[in-house]
Scaffold this active site. Structure first.
Site, PDB file in Angstrom:
ATOM      1  N   LYS A 282       7.440 -17.206   8.855  1.00 20.11           N
ATOM      2  CA  LYS A 282       6.473 -16.400   9.594  1.00 20.11           C
ATOM      3  C   LYS A 282       6.027 -17.177  10.836  1.00 20.11           C
ATOM      4  O   LYS A 282       5.699 -18.354  10.761  1.00 20.11           O
ATOM      5  CB  LYS A 282       5.272 -16.089   8.695  1.00 20.11           C
ATOM      6  CG  LYS A 282       4.524 -14.836   9.076  1.00 20.11           C
ATOM      7  CD  LYS A 282       3.559 -14.421   7.982  1.00 20.11           C
ATOM      8  CE  LYS A 282       2.917 -13.078   8.318  1.00 20.11           C
ATOM      9  NZ  LYS A 282       1.961 -12.645   7.281  1.00 20.11           N
ATOM     10  N   GLU A 367      -4.829  -3.467  -5.521  1.00 23.89           N
ATOM     11  CA  GLU A 367      -6.204  -2.950  -5.577  1.00 23.89           C
ATOM     12  C   GLU A 367      -6.546  -2.353  -6.936  1.00 23.89           C
ATOM     13  O   GLU A 367      -7.693  -2.463  -7.395  1.00 23.89           O
ATOM     14  CB  GLU A 367      -6.412  -1.904  -4.474  1.00 23.89           C
ATOM     15  CG  GLU A 367      -6.471  -2.465  -3.072  1.00 23.89           C
ATOM     16  CD  GLU A 367      -5.108  -2.804  -2.496  1.00 23.89           C
ATOM     17  OE1 GLU A 367      -5.053  -3.437  -1.430  1.00 23.89           O
ATOM     18  OE2 GLU A 367      -4.079  -2.422  -3.114  1.00 23.89           O
ATOM     19  N   ARG A 395      -5.842   3.163  -2.866  1.00 25.72           N
ATOM     20  CA  ARG A 395      -4.867   2.834  -3.910  1.00 25.72           C
ATOM     21  C   ARG A 395      -5.541   2.573  -5.252  1.00 25.72           C
ATOM     22  O   ARG A 395      -4.867   2.578  -6.279  1.00 25.72           O
ATOM     23  CB  ARG A 395      -4.050   1.609  -3.498  1.00 25.72           C
ATOM     24  CG  ARG A 395      -3.092   1.860  -2.359  1.00 25.72           C
ATOM     25  CD  ARG A 395      -2.048   0.755  -2.250  1.00 25.72           C
ATOM     26  NE  ARG A 395      -2.602  -0.488  -1.756  1.00 25.72           N
ATOM     27  CZ  ARG A 395      -2.297  -1.046  -0.589  1.00 25.72           C
ATOM     28  NH1 ARG A 395      -1.454  -0.448   0.227  1.00 25.72           N
ATOM     29  NH2 ARG A 395      -2.820  -2.192  -0.217  1.00 25.72           N
TER      30      ARG A 395
END
Length: 643
Positions: A282, A367, A395
């Site tokens: 990344k 979640e 969610r």
């Protein structure tokens, strides 16, 4: 040096390049990304990490006949550049410009729109079934990050794909991160696949032995890479994915375009589901982002030289105030715990985590698990505070109802990024939580207007014995922030509104505002009152339960009513007001509801979008004057220079 990117306006142009030219193209794309994102802001680190992977996919495949599905989609900027959107890239995430995420209406190459995580494999399975039933052509590739793999939906899809033998290829983009560092068993497992010392040692031994074979050793050394991969497959075999019914290939260097395309060819020869474990870095190619990928996940405009922000941050955000206040409360109450779903820095819980790591829990992009685990913490005697973005709380809706509210659990849900969030657009706007939470029994829901109220409401929510929801917006907090000691905090009476400008008999207008619309409503009312109109303002504070007494007083004593809420109108605060009036038999004469209609709000600057939907002070003033049949006065009361 030849500029390859300048000649690429679509996939056909990319395919004209030789494999040897693609490495230089990758460098040019990184430079292009830095130059543009430094001006517009956007997702930087994740896109720098997928440049070679994207080039390899589009050079090898034939999109859109071959379908590439991006999970989350915040890493698809190179995909946009290569599929004909290079010239409009300067409009990225700007109002009326291109989206920061895949968007079906934007390009036929954006097969599935995305903005939330863990959806790509499910979509790929569906596409494969459609291809089978309709005798269609084309390969199907789902690109999912190791962070998104922590989401339960991804495992549901892996399970189904393996069960039916879906002919799909899943690229696991393993950069060891989601937004922050990944957590959990999956992250540990992938780390083992990357770094297993036994496998590495055996690989090195085999390579040494092959090279020592008289006469032919050097000749066959070109096969060493395949031998090493075969050994890795034999020793580890991507056991987890094998058990799901996938053929595992990897780990693969995600920054080696030639190697990537070789593995795509290998995957193509395998019938059934294949998982390609691609390792990337990344922030690749930009040192500040490589060193601090979490800080460069989503950025505003910045200086390329050192990565510093071009905006000076003078005032704290709501998230920062939340994190600091919760930490001060936790110092006085050992039962308080913080829970996040992979959004520690975004929600301000990183502040809490640093102070109280033993009471901080990051569950990954999960979640549902975050909410239900929090109910377990509460049943065990703790006081959990789960901080989740409004758009991601969607969610965990069933868990809010079934596990928290139904059992009347003592849980605080801090709903961050509630309302218009700006440049991330449709997938991230927090515009539905009033509507989906308001019907749930046992829930208490309050909305913050400024920095001071956030502190008092957080204290109220944590000390309320039952499920409480605290909602606050993205960005800089309104009002002055004076950090309060715990002994200075007071519980707000549940369901009690506040008359900021008193309701008297025969008012011309009363503005019923909540959350982020309260301060703009006050400003509009001040202008009206200074010009002879009798205007009252109510800060509802609570969406559920409503302060019935004050709201009915407003309805009975005002010729005109405005409701203002930074959320969809259907089922929201204004709906609650109208339901109350109907239930109590109170006639509602002239009323104007300000909020979001039956539409998705696209991307653009936060203030820009609030202005468009008349959620700022001028918008409220315009609506008020229209109700008062004085619409033409707006230019006199609010000169254009004040916009």
């Amino acid at each position: 040096m030849e500029n390859y990117l300048s000649k690429i306006n679509g996939i056909d142009d990319l395919k004209r390049l030789k494999s040897s030219q693609l490495k230089e193209l990758a460098a040019e794309i990184r430079e292009f990304l830095l130059e543009n994102i430094s001006k517009t802001g956007g997702h930087l680190a994740s896109n720098l990490g997928t440049v070679e992977l994207t080039i390899a996919l589009h050079h090898y495949l034939n999109s859109p006949t071959d379908k590439i599905i991006w999970d989350v989609g915040h890493q698809a900027y190179t995909h946009k550049i290569l599929t004909g959107r290079k010239e409009c890239f300067s409009s990225l995430r700007q109002k009326d410009g291109i989206s920061g995420y895949p968007k079906c209406t934007e390009s036929p190459h954006d097969i599935i729109g995305a903005g939330h995580s863990s959806t790509s494999i499910s979509a790929a399975v569906g596409l494969s079934l459609a291809r089978e039933n309709l005798d269609q052509m084309g390969d199907i590739y789902a690109v999912i990050g190791d962070g998104a793999l922590t989401g339960g939906m991804a495992f549901e899809a892996l399970n189904h794909a393996g069960h039916i033998g879906a002919d799909i290829n899943v690229i696991l983009n393993d950069n060891e991160m989601s937004i922050a560092n990944n957590v959990g068993a999956i992250s540990n497992y992938l780390s083992t696949l990357r770094n297993d010392p036994t496998v590495k040692r055996v690989q090195e031994d085999i390579e040494f032995l092959i090279n020592k074979i008289p006469r032919i050793g050097k000749t066959v050394s070109n096969t060493v890479d395949r031998v090493k991969n075969a050994l890795k497959y034999s020793f580890i075999q991507g056991v987890l994915f094998e058990e799901f019914g996938f053929n595992y290939l990897g780990p693969i260097d995600g920054h080696n375009i030639i190697e990537l395309m070789k593995h795509f060819k290998q995957a193509e020869a395998i019938k059934g589901p294949v998982l390609l474990h691609v390792v990337t870095k990344k922030g690749k190619g930009y040192l500040p982002a490589e060193k601090n990928p979490d800080k460069f996940h989503g950025v505003g405009a910045f200086n390329i030289k050192d990565g510093s922000s071009k905006k000076s941050k003078l005032k704290p955000s709501y998230s920062q105030i939340f994190g600091e206040t919760l930490s001060r409360m936790a110092a006085a109450d050992k039962k308080i715990a913080g829970v996040t779903a992979a959004m520690a820095a975004g929600t301000g819980l990183d502040i809490f985590a640093e102070a109280y790591p033993e009471r901080y829990y990051d569950v990954g992009i999960a979640e549902q698990h975050a909410i239900t685990m929090s109910t377990g913490l509460a049943r065990g005697g703790m006081k959990p505070v789960a901080a989740i973005y409004s758009t991601f709380l969607q969610r965990g809706y069933d868990q809010v109802i079934h596990d928290a509210a139904l059992q009347n659990i003592d849980l605080t849900i801090a709903v961050d990024r509630a309302g218009i969030v700006g440049n991330d657009g449709e997938t991230h706007q927090g515009l539905f939580d009033y509507s989906f939470l308001r019907p749930v029994p046992n829930l208490v829901m309050m909305a913050v207007k400024d920095a001071e109220q956030l502190q008092q409401m957080l204290y109220t929510a944590v000390n309320y014995e039952g499920p409480a929801v605290l909602r606050y917006p993205r960005g800089t907090a309104a009002g002055e922030y004076t950090p309060r000691k715990v002994e200075e905090l007071q519980q707000i009476e549940i369901g009690k509104a506040e008359e900021l400008i008193e309701i008297k008999e025969d008012m011309d207008l009363t503005i019923l505002a909540v959350g982020s619309t309260v301060i703009p409503a006050q400003k509009a009312a001040e202008i009206l009152n200074n010009n002879g109109y009798q205007t009252a303002v109510v800060d509802a504070r609570f969406i559920k339960p409503l302060d019935e007494e004050i709201i009915l007083k407003a309805l009975k004593n005002s010729k005109n009513i405005i409701t203002a809420e930074e959320q969809v109108l259907a089922g929201g605060f204004s709906s609650a007001v109208l339901e109350l009036a109907a239930d109590r038999g109170v006639a509602v004469k002239n009323i104007k509801r300000i909020g979001i209609g039956d539409e998705f709000v696209t991307h653009g600057g936060m203030e820009e979008m609030k202005k468009e939907y008349q959620l700022d002070a001028r918008g409220i003033l315009e609506n008020a004057l229209s109700l008062l049949s004085k619409a033409e006065e707006v230019k006199k009361l609010w000169p254009e220079k004040k916009d």
